[in-house]
Design an enzyme around this catalytic site. Structure first.
Site, PDB file in Angstrom:
ATOM      1  N   ASP A  90      -4.558   1.814   5.661  1.00 37.07           N
ATOM      2  CA  ASP A  90      -4.848   2.774   4.601  1.00 37.07           C
ATOM      3  C   ASP A  90      -6.319   2.646   4.227  1.00 37.07           C
ATOM      4  O   ASP A  90      -6.700   1.680   3.591  1.00 37.07           O
ATOM      5  CB  ASP A  90      -3.949   2.495   3.397  1.00 37.07           C
ATOM      6  CG  ASP A  90      -3.875   3.654   2.420  1.00 37.07           C
ATOM      7  OD1 ASP A  90      -4.570   4.665   2.624  1.00 37.07           O
ATOM      8  OD2 ASP A  90      -3.114   3.550   1.448  1.00 37.07           O
TER       9      ASP A  90
ATOM     10  N   SER B 170       0.252   7.440   0.661  1.00 40.54           N
ATOM     11  CA  SER B 170       0.269   5.971   0.690  1.00 40.54           C
ATOM     12  C   SER B 170       1.586   5.437   0.161  1.00 40.54           C
ATOM     13  O   SER B 170       2.164   4.499   0.724  1.00 40.54           O
ATOM     14  CB  SER B 170      -0.894   5.398  -0.118  1.00 40.54           C
ATOM     15  OG  SER B 170      -2.122   5.742   0.473  1.00 40.54           O
TER      16      SER B 170
ATOM     17  N   HIS C 286      -4.069  -1.845  -6.690  1.00 45.05           N
ATOM     18  CA  HIS C 286      -3.241  -1.618  -5.498  1.00 45.05           C
ATOM     19  C   HIS C 286      -2.701  -2.937  -4.951  1.00 45.05           C
ATOM     20  O   HIS C 286      -1.523  -3.024  -4.603  1.00 45.05           O
ATOM     21  CB  HIS C 286      -4.041  -0.892  -4.412  1.00 45.05           C
ATOM     22  CG  HIS C 286      -4.199   0.563  -4.645  1.00 45.05           C
ATOM     23  ND1 HIS C 286      -3.191   1.470  -4.451  1.00 45.05           N
ATOM     24  CD2 HIS C 286      -5.263   1.292  -5.067  1.00 45.05           C
ATOM     25  CE1 HIS C 286      -3.606   2.688  -4.737  1.00 45.05           C
ATOM     26  NE2 HIS C 286      -4.872   2.605  -5.117  1.00 45.05           N
TER      27      HIS C 286
ATOM     28  N   GLY D 133     -10.883   0.376   2.582  1.00 42.90           N
ATOM     29  CA  GLY D 133     -11.778   0.764   1.494  1.00 42.90           C
ATOM     30  C   GLY D 133     -12.746  -0.344   1.114  1.00 42.90           C
ATOM     31  O   GLY D 133     -12.476  -1.530   1.308  1.00 42.90           O
TER      32      GLY D 133
ATOM     33  N   SER E 166      -1.622  12.808  -2.883  1.00 44.36           N
ATOM     34  CA  SER E 166      -0.465  13.569  -2.408  1.00 44.36           C
ATOM     35  C   SER E 166       0.804  12.738  -2.349  1.00 44.36           C
ATOM     36  O   SER E 166       1.898  13.286  -2.239  1.00 44.36           O
ATOM     37  CB  SER E 166      -0.749  14.132  -1.010  1.00 44.36           C
ATOM     38  OG  SER E 166      -0.935  13.065  -0.088  1.00 44.36           O
TER      39      SER E 166
ATOM     40  N   ALA F 223      -6.431  -2.695   4.598  1.00 46.61           N
ATOM     41  CA  ALA F 223      -7.180  -1.847   3.674  1.00 46.61           C
ATOM     42  C   ALA F 223      -8.590  -1.658   4.200  1.00 46.61           C
ATOM     43  O   ALA F 223      -9.300  -2.624   4.469  1.00 46.61           O
ATOM     44  CB  ALA F 223      -7.214  -2.490   2.291  1.00 46.61           C
TER      45      ALA F 223
ATOM     46  N   GLY G  80      -2.148  13.651   4.316  1.00 45.45           N
ATOM     47  CA  GLY G  80      -1.962  14.341   3.043  1.00 45.45           C
ATOM     48  C   GLY G  80      -3.279  14.425   2.318  1.00 45.45           C
ATOM     49  O   GLY G  80      -4.257  13.767   2.697  1.00 45.45           O
TER      50      GLY G  80
ATOM     51  N   GLU H  85      -8.367  -6.999   4.376  1.00 46.75           N
ATOM     52  CA  GLU H  85      -9.403  -6.011   4.090  1.00 46.75           C
ATOM     53  C   GLU H  85     -10.385  -5.984   5.257  1.00 46.75           C
ATOM     54  O   GLU H  85     -10.987  -6.999   5.587  1.00 46.75           O
ATOM     55  CB  GLU H  85     -10.124  -6.362   2.782  1.00 46.75           C
ATOM     56  CG  GLU H  85      -9.214  -6.271   1.580  1.00 46.75           C
ATOM     57  CD  GLU H  85      -9.903  -6.607   0.283  1.00 46.75           C
ATOM     58  OE1 GLU H  85     -11.148  -6.702   0.254  1.00 46.75           O
ATOM     59  OE2 GLU H  85      -9.190  -6.775  -0.723  1.00 46.75           O
TER      60      GLU H  85
END
Length: 175
Positions: free
Chosen positions: A90, A22, A55, A41, A19, A39, A15, A67
């Site tokens: 994600d 997640s 989050h 990020g 959007s 994660a 997406g 992470e």
């Protein structure tokens, strides 16, 4: 509450930014009783650090967070070895960004992931930004990113049991 057996195999969830992709993935695993949130990020600035903390706190007790910005295969292998909890990654596009910034061999990393995924016994939901709907980027790095992301999505979609595109919070089954 449903059990995690309702989630099976590999599920690619695509997406655009904001959007609902997640949230869709999290809700699938929440209904199965929770799972492991991988994660990818990195907190490059204070705003991103705040987003990450928000989050984490919003997910609650049903989630274990790991992470890992680079070695996604090692984490997925460890999760597979440790048990049957579903895993949400994600997101793949942040992982790709990290690989590019670290000057990693993108093709080799994609090969490792695509070789690993079919052999996993745990459900894995892979969230990623669909970046192919826009215009051709004006600079070489952005074009390279878009091209890598498109190739990765195609490879994972081929392996996946399910592919979902989320637009404006509405999931649409692609496969």
């Amino acid at each position: 509450m449903a059990d995690s057996s309702q989630l099976a195999g590999i599920h690619l969830i695509l997406g655009g930014a904001r959007s609902g992709k997640s949230r869709f993935a999290e809700n699938r695993i929440n209904h199965a009783g929770g799972g492991i949130y991988v994660a990818t990020g990195r907190a490059w600035d204070e705003e991103m650090a705040n987003r990450i903390e928000l989050h984490k706190s919003s997910r609650g007790e049903m989630w274990q967070t790991i992470e890992e910005p680079l070695d996604l295969c090692a984490v997925l292998s460890a999760c597979n070895h440790d048990g049957s909890k579903p895993v949400l990654v994600d997101c793949l596009t942040l992982w790709l960004t990290n690989l590019m910034l670290e000057d990693r061999d993108i093709g080799a990393e994609f090969d490792r992931l695509c070789d690993l995924l079919p052999g996993l016994d745990i459900p894995v939901l892979l969230v990623s930004n669909e970046v192919g709907f826009g215009i051709v980027p004006e600079n070489a790095m952005a074009r390279s990113f878009r091209d890598h992301a498109g190739r990765l999505h195609q490879r994972i979609a081929e392996l996946a049991n399910q592919v979902t595109l989320v637009v404006a919070g509405i999931p649409m089954s692609v496969k």
